[in-house]
Design a protein around this motif. Structure first.
Motif, PDB file in Angstrom:
ATOM      1  N   ILE A 197      63.365  28.439  54.397  1.00 28.28           N
ATOM      2  CA  ILE A 197      63.037  29.186  55.617  1.00 28.28           C
ATOM      3  C   ILE A 197      63.707  30.557  55.620  1.00 28.28           C
ATOM      4  CG2 ILE A 197      63.222  29.199  58.143  1.00 28.28           C
ATOM      5  CD1 ILE A 197      63.095  26.090  57.974  1.00 28.28           C
ATOM      6  N   THR A 198      65.025  30.594  55.422  1.00 34.94           N
ATOM      7  CA  THR A 198      65.730  31.878  55.379  1.00 34.94           C
ATOM      8  C   THR A 198      65.277  32.690  54.169  1.00 34.94           C
ATOM      9  OG1 THR A 198      67.657  30.950  56.485  1.00 34.94           O
ATOM     10  CG2 THR A 198      67.998  32.967  55.240  1.00 34.94           C
ATOM     11  N   PHE A 199      65.035  32.032  53.061  1.00 40.13           N
ATOM     12  CA  PHE A 199      64.582  32.696  51.837  1.00 40.13           C
ATOM     13  C   PHE A 199      63.289  33.466  52.102  1.00 40.13           C
ATOM     14  CE2 PHE A 199      62.470  33.042  47.793  1.00 40.13           C
ATOM     15  CZ  PHE A 199      63.482  33.225  46.865  1.00 40.13           C
ATOM     16  N   PHE A 200      62.294  32.776  52.676  1.00 36.95           N
ATOM     17  CA  PHE A 200      61.014  33.424  52.942  1.00 36.95           C
ATOM     18  C   PHE A 200      61.115  34.439  54.076  1.00 36.95           C
ATOM     19  CE2 PHE A 200      58.824  29.594  50.933  1.00 36.95           C
ATOM     20  CZ  PHE A 200      58.461  30.300  49.794  1.00 36.95           C
ATOM     21  N   ASP A 201      61.981  34.188  55.055  1.00 41.48           N
ATOM     22  CA  ASP A 201      62.178  35.147  56.145  1.00 41.48           C
ATOM     23  C   ASP A 201      62.646  36.497  55.587  1.00 41.48           C
ATOM     24  OD1 ASP A 201      62.626  35.818  59.108  1.00 41.48           O
ATOM     25  OD2 ASP A 201      64.610  36.167  58.244  1.00 41.48           O
ATOM     26  N   LYS A 202      63.624  36.440  54.691  1.00 41.59           N
ATOM     27  CA  LYS A 202      64.118  37.681  54.082  1.00 41.59           C
ATOM     28  C   LYS A 202      63.043  38.351  53.240  1.00 41.59           C
ATOM     29  CE  LYS A 202      69.095  37.039  54.066  1.00 41.59           C
ATOM     30  NZ  LYS A 202      70.327  37.275  53.282  1.00 41.59           N
ATOM     31  N   SER A 203      62.250  37.545  52.547  1.00 40.18           N
ATOM     32  CA  SER A 203      61.189  38.088  51.715  1.00 40.18           C
ATOM     33  C   SER A 203      60.147  38.821  52.561  1.00 40.18           C
ATOM     34  CB  SER A 203      60.521  36.953  50.930  1.00 40.18           C
ATOM     35  OG  SER A 203      59.410  37.425  50.202  1.00 40.18           O
ATOM     36  N   LEU A 228      57.531  32.362  45.256  1.00 42.31           N
ATOM     37  CA  LEU A 228      58.794  33.046  44.968  1.00 42.31           C
ATOM     38  C   LEU A 228      59.972  32.074  45.015  1.00 42.31           C
ATOM     39  CD1 LEU A 228      60.094  35.919  44.564  1.00 42.31           C
ATOM     40  CD2 LEU A 228      60.457  35.940  47.034  1.00 42.31           C
ATOM     41  N   GLY A 229      60.885  32.241  44.070  1.00 43.14           N
ATOM     42  CA  GLY A 229      62.115  31.459  44.112  1.00 43.14           C
ATOM     43  C   GLY A 229      61.950  30.046  43.592  1.00 43.14           C
ATOM     44  N   TYR A 230      62.879  29.190  43.998  1.00 43.09           N
ATOM     45  CA  TYR A 230      62.891  27.811  43.503  1.00 43.09           C
ATOM     46  C   TYR A 230      61.773  26.979  44.134  1.00 43.09           C
ATOM     47  CZ  TYR A 230      65.578  27.207  47.864  1.00 43.09           C
ATOM     48  OH  TYR A 230      66.002  27.220  49.168  1.00 43.09           O
ATOM     49  N   LYS A 231      61.457  25.878  43.509  1.00 41.33           N
ATOM     50  CA  LYS A 231      60.365  25.022  43.951  1.00 41.33           C
ATOM     51  C   LYS A 231      60.730  24.274  45.232  1.00 41.33           C
ATOM     52  CE  LYS A 231      57.203  21.478  42.170  1.00 41.33           C
ATOM     53  NZ  LYS A 231      56.887  20.604  41.000  1.00 41.33           N
ATOM     54  N   ARG A 272      60.518  39.999  55.635  1.00 48.68           N
ATOM     55  CA  ARG A 272      61.119  41.190  56.254  1.00 48.68           C
ATOM     56  C   ARG A 272      61.238  42.344  55.262  1.00 48.68           C
ATOM     57  NH1 ARG A 272      63.675  40.158  61.239  1.00 48.68           N
ATOM     58  NH2 ARG A 272      63.684  37.925  61.772  1.00 48.68           N
ATOM     59  N   ALA A 273      61.316  42.000  53.970  1.00 46.47           N
ATOM     60  CA  ALA A 273      61.364  43.035  52.935  1.00 46.47           C
ATOM     61  C   ALA A 273      59.960  43.520  52.557  1.00 46.47           C
ATOM     62  CB  ALA A 273      62.079  42.496  51.703  1.00 46.47           C
ATOM     63  N   GLY A 274      58.934  42.980  53.240  1.00 42.89           N
ATOM     64  CA  GLY A 274      57.570  43.436  53.011  1.00 42.89           C
ATOM     65  C   GLY A 274      56.831  42.707  51.917  1.00 42.89           C
ATOM     66  N   LYS A 275      57.304  41.521  51.541  1.00 42.21           N
ATOM     67  CA  LYS A 275      56.664  40.786  50.452  1.00 42.21           C
ATOM     68  C   LYS A 275      56.418  39.348  50.858  1.00 42.21           C
ATOM     69  CE  LYS A 275      57.202  39.637  45.545  1.00 42.21           C
ATOM     70  NZ  LYS A 275      58.066  39.767  44.347  1.00 42.21           N
ATOM     71  N   TRP A 276      55.227  38.826  50.571  1.00 42.45           N
ATOM     72  CA  TRP A 276      54.949  37.412  50.790  1.00 42.45           C
ATOM     73  C   TRP A 276      54.413  36.815  49.498  1.00 42.45           C
ATOM     74  CZ3 TRP A 276      55.932  33.031  52.607  1.00 42.45           C
ATOM     75  CH2 TRP A 276      55.016  31.962  52.535  1.00 42.45           C
ATOM     76  N   PRO A 285      67.826  35.619  43.303  1.00 44.16           N
ATOM     77  CA  PRO A 285      68.526  36.105  44.498  1.00 44.16           C
ATOM     78  C   PRO A 285      67.578  36.299  45.655  1.00 44.16           C
ATOM     79  CG  PRO A 285      68.229  37.875  42.910  1.00 44.16           C
ATOM     80  CD  PRO A 285      67.832  36.608  42.223  1.00 44.16           C
ATOM     81  N   LEU A 286      68.099  36.161  46.889  1.00 38.05           N
ATOM     82  CA  LEU A 286      67.268  36.391  48.057  1.00 38.05           C
ATOM     83  C   LEU A 286      66.857  37.849  48.124  1.00 38.05           C
ATOM     84  CD1 LEU A 286      69.231  34.376  50.774  1.00 38.05           C
ATOM     85  CD2 LEU A 286      67.101  33.719  49.670  1.00 38.05           C
ATOM     86  N   PRO A 287      65.608  38.130  48.508  1.00 35.50           N
ATOM     87  CA  PRO A 287      65.174  39.517  48.634  1.00 35.50           C
ATOM     88  C   PRO A 287      66.024  40.257  49.657  1.00 35.50           C
ATOM     89  CG  PRO A 287      63.312  38.008  48.747  1.00 35.50           C
ATOM     90  CD  PRO A 287      64.548  37.175  48.825  1.00 35.50           C
ATOM     91  N   GLY A 288      66.335  41.494  49.407  1.00 33.13           N
ATOM     92  CA  GLY A 288      67.107  42.304  50.359  1.00 33.13           C
ATOM     93  C   GLY A 288      68.563  41.997  50.330  1.00 33.13           C
TER      94      GLY A 288
END
Length: 245
Positions: free
Chosen positions: A121-127, A137-140, A129-133, A242-245
């Protein structure tokens, strides 16, 4: 007179409370801004306080030495590491805590963090907010139902987590040397690495988790788990992007 923030329950140590026999009333005085040891001590002595109710303030031997009228320190918490228990025992100052304090809140928070981690949840939230969906992305990510949740120790907080974790469809495995396998299974229907009750404790993943829980317990037990200790447990810290941003 109590200089304090809250309430009193459960004794720690062998400090003795005979000094409170026959006490019928207590005056409560709030210290809103202690501002360091000296000011804290001044507040206590100005009111000639017999006791303290604290949560975060450090009650050291120095504080006790400078407060000769002090007879009890009551903590609004489970932990009592901010009080010098040896000094309190020596001076016959009673120390109390609240064993169940915030157990429900912490257990719910821990489960929330687990869900956040599993579902990113936090991982995708940061992604986002950084303008990317990118859903890949990231781990499974995995469906939680049928997965095994491991715990080290089994105090009040883990106990309160059990019904919620079960409602989420998780199996539970506990490493709790102070609890018997009979207690864990009969009271909570959960397993322990030491448990020889013949249930579905046969999968390779569950056996691996059992071993990892025991390694983690040993880290806590042997080192007190200082900062950085968990880095020695490679099964806990797997590398991920790493988390985006």
């Amino acid at each position: 007179t109590l200089s304090c923030e809250g309430v009193l329950t459960g004794l720690i140590g062998e400090c003795g409370c005979s000094a409170f026999a026959g006490v019928e009333d207590v005056e409560l005085i709030e210290i809103k801004d202690p501002k360091g040891t000296e000011n804290f001590v001044d507040h206590i002595n100005e009111t000639k306080a017999d006791g303290l109710v604290v949560e975060y303030e450090q009650v050291t031997k120095e504080v006790m030495d400078k407060c000769p009228n002090l007879k009890i320190v009551s903590l609004q918490s489970i932990g009592y590491n901010n009080v010098d228990i040896a000094a309190a025992t020596e001076k016959k100052i009673a120390v109390t805590n609240i064993p169940g304090f915030c157990a429900e809140e912490v257990s719910v928070h821990a489960i929330g963090l687990m869900i956040d981690l599993v579902r990113k949840i936090t991982f995708f939230d940061k992604s986002v907010r950084a303008g990317k969906w990118d859903p890949l992305l990231g781990y499974k990510t995995y469906r939680m139902t049928g997965k095994t949740f491991g715990m080290v120790f089994f105090g009040e907080i883990p106990k309160q987590m059990v019904p919620v974790l079960k409602a989420l469809g998780l199996e539970i495995l506990v490493y709790a040397p102070t609890k018997t396998k009979e207690f864990l299974y009969k009271s909570y229907k959960i397993l322990s690495p030491r448990c020889d009750i013949p249930i579905s404790y046969t999968s390779g993943k569950q056996k691996a988790l059992a071993k990892n829980l025991q390694v983690l317990y040993n880290l806590f037990h042997k080192t007190g788990c200082p900062v950085g200790t968990l880095a020695k447990a490679p099964f806990l810290l797997k590398s991920t992007p790493p988390l985006p941003g």
